[in-house]
Design an enzyme around this catalytic site. Structure first.
Site, PDB file in Angstrom:
ATOM      1  CD  GLU A 112      -2.943   1.091   2.339  1.00 28.99           C
ATOM      2  OE1 GLU A 112      -3.745   2.024   2.464  1.00 28.99           O
ATOM      3  OE2 GLU A 112      -2.964   0.079   3.079  1.00 28.99           O
ATOM      4  CE  LYS A 149      -9.702  -0.420   6.000  1.00 32.32           C
ATOM      5  NZ  LYS A 149      -8.291  -0.766   5.946  1.00 32.32           N
TER       6      LYS A 149
END
Length: 417
Positions: A220, A236
C-alpha cells in the site's frame, strides 16, 4: 550502468548496505505503477539525521528539509497522531522505534528500467558491490510466535467496537492485533529476502536504524507527490486467492462486486478526500480509480486512487501531516476511531501503520504504509508483527479474525524454518 544479473546485484547491494548502522531500501518488485519513478532505491550511511519524539516533529522535519534540500529517507511512526491531534498513547511497546527519524544518505543507488544509477556517492562503490559474494541464507533458530490476544478475545473486542458503531460514535474502525516473539535470534536481511520471495509487493522495503529493523512487504502507498500532484491509494477489501485459475477469477469478480467491501472502501475514500482537501487547490480533489482490484501472491486487494493539486501556499511536509495517519489504518470519523483504537487495542502500534519512504531535493516524495511487515529489535531480540482489518456494522467478527490470519500468513511462512 547495466549488469547481467540485476537480482544478484540488488542482493549484494543490500548485503553491503547492511554493514552500515543505517540504511533504507525501497523496492517495487517490478509491479506496474503509474506514479513510481524507481524500481529500487538504496540509501546507505548517514551524512546528517534527525530523531525526534512527537511534539513538534513535523515542524522540525520541515526545517531539516529546508536546510538540507537533499535526498532524505525516513520513518513516521503511528504515534505522531498525538502531535496531529490531541491524542495519547499508553499501550505496551516492545520495540520503541523513533516517532520520526530521517537521514540524508552518504550513498544513494537507484535502479530505473534495469539501469543502475549512483545518485549520491562515488561510482567506485559499484565495483566493490559487484565483487561481493552472496552469503547463503542461514537457518534461524526456532521462533515461538505468540499472540497478545486470543481468538475469543479478538471476537469479543470486535463486537464491543460494533456497539460503538450502533451508537453512532463511528462508521468504521481499523482494529489490529500483535503477534510477537521474545528471544528471537534472526538475521534481518535474510528474513527480508525470504519475505520478499514469499510476498513480493510494490512498496516493500528494508529499513535499518542501528539495532531496529523494518522488514516490509507492504502492498500500500500512503502518499506520493509528483510535481504539484498528490496521490494516495488506500486499500480496503481483501480476498484469499486460489491456485485454480477459474476459481481465482471468480474470487476476483466476487471481490470487485462485494457490497460490504465496497462500503468499507468508499468510507475510507471519503476520509482521504477530506484529508487531501486540507492541502489541495480548491476543487482539485479527484477519485481517479474507485474499487480497483489488484492481485498479490496471497490475496486480491481493493485499491482506490485519490489525487489533488497541492496548494502552492501549503508546504509539502504540511500536506503529509494533514493526511497522517492514513485513513485506511484508522477509520471514520478519524479522531474518534483513533481514540477507540487506543482504548481497545492491546499493543502500541509504534512504527506499524506508520510510514517510511523518501523525499527528493525538489520536494517530491513517496511513502508506503507499514503493514505486512516484521519489526525487530536486535539488542532485545524482540520480534513483532501486527495485522488488522476494517470493522463496520456489517462485519462478522469470526470472519475478520480469519482475514487477519490470512494477512499474517506470508510472515508466518517466512518465519518458519
Amino acid at each position: 550502468m547495466k549488469v547481467q544479473d540485476l537480482g544478484s546485484f540488488k542482493q549484494k547491494a543490500l548485503q553491503w548496505a547492511n554493514t552500515f548502522d543505517v540504511c533504507c531500501c525501497y523496492e517495487s518488485n517490478s509491479y506496474p505503477d503509474a506514479y513510481g519513478k524507481f524500481d529500487f532505491l538504496l540509501a546507505v550511511g548517514v551524512k546528517d539525521s534527525i530523531n525526534l519524539k512527537y511534539g513538534s516533529a513535523f515542524d522540525a522535519l520541515k526545517i531539516f528539509y529546508n536546510i538540507q534540500k537533499n535526498w532524505m529517507f525516513g520513518l513516521l511512526s503511528y504515534d505522531l497522531k498525538n502531535e496531529v491531534e490531541k491524542l495519547s498513547s499508553n499501550n505496551a511497546d516492545g520495540l520503541n522505534f523513533p516517532d520520526l527519524f530521517f537521514f540524508v544518505p552518504q550513498y544513494l543507488i537507484a535502479v530505473v528500467d534495469g539501469e543502475i544509477q549512483i545518485i549520491l556517492g562515488e561510482e567506485t562503490v559499484l565495483n566493490h558491490i559487484e565483487a561481493l559474494s552472496i552469503k547463503n541464507t542461514a537457518r534461524h533458530s526456532a521462533i515461538k510466535i505468540e499472540s497478545k490476544i486470543s481468538r475469543e478475545l479478538y471476537i469479543k473486542t470486535v463486537e464491543q467496537l460494533q456497539e460503538h458503531i450502533v451508537r453512532g460514535d463511528i462508521y468504521e474502525v481499523n482494529f489490529c492485533q500483535e503477534f510477537f516473539a521474545e528471544h528471537a535470534h534472526i538475521d534481518p536481511l535474510n528474513i527480508y529476502n525470504k519475505l520478499k520471495k514469499v510476498s513480493p509487493t510494490p512498496f516493500s522495503g528494508f529499513f535499518k536504524i542501528n539495532d531496529q529493523y523494518i522488514l516490509s512487504a507492504s502492498p500500500e502507498r500512503f502518499l506520493c507527490k509528483r510535481g504539484n500532484k498528490l496521490i494516495t491509494q488506500p486499500i480496503k477489501g481483501t480476498a484469499k486467492r486460489s491456485n485454480n485459475a477459474k476459481e481465482d477469477e471468480l474470487i476476483r469478480l466476487h471481490l470487485q462486486n462485494d457490497a460490504k467491501e465496497q462500503a468499507e472502501n468508499v468510507m475510507i475514500v471519503d476520509l482521504v478526500r477530506n484529508d487531501l482537501t486540507k492541502s489541495a487547490v480548491k476543487g482539485s480533489v479527484l477519485v481517479e480509480e474507485l474499487f480497483g482490484i489488484y492481485g498479490f501472491p496471497q490475496v486480491y486487494q481493493m485499491i482506490s486512487t485519490v489525487t489533488c493539486q497541492l496548494d502552492h501556499e501549503v508546504h509539502f511536509i504540511d500536506a503529509i501531516r494533514n493526511a497522517f495517519p492514513m485513513g485506511s489504518m484508522t477509520g471514520a470519523p478519524k479522531i474518534k476511531a483513533m481514540e477507540l483504537i487506543e482504548a481497545y487495542e492491546f499493543s502500541s502500534r509504534g512504527a506499524y501503520s506508520g510510514t517510511f519512504g523518501y523525499i527528493t531535493p525538489e520536494g517530491d516524495f513517496d511513502f508506503n504504509v507499514i503493514i505486512r511487515s516484521i519489526l525487530y529489535q536486535s539488542s532485545s531480540r524482540y520480534l513483532s508483527f501486527q495485522v488488522g482489518g476494517a470493522i463496520t456494522y456489517a462485519s462478522n467478527a469470526a470472519s475478520e479474525y480469519e482475514e487477519c490470519m490470512l494477512k499474517a500468513s506470508a510472515i508466518m511462512q517466512t518465519l518458519e524454518n
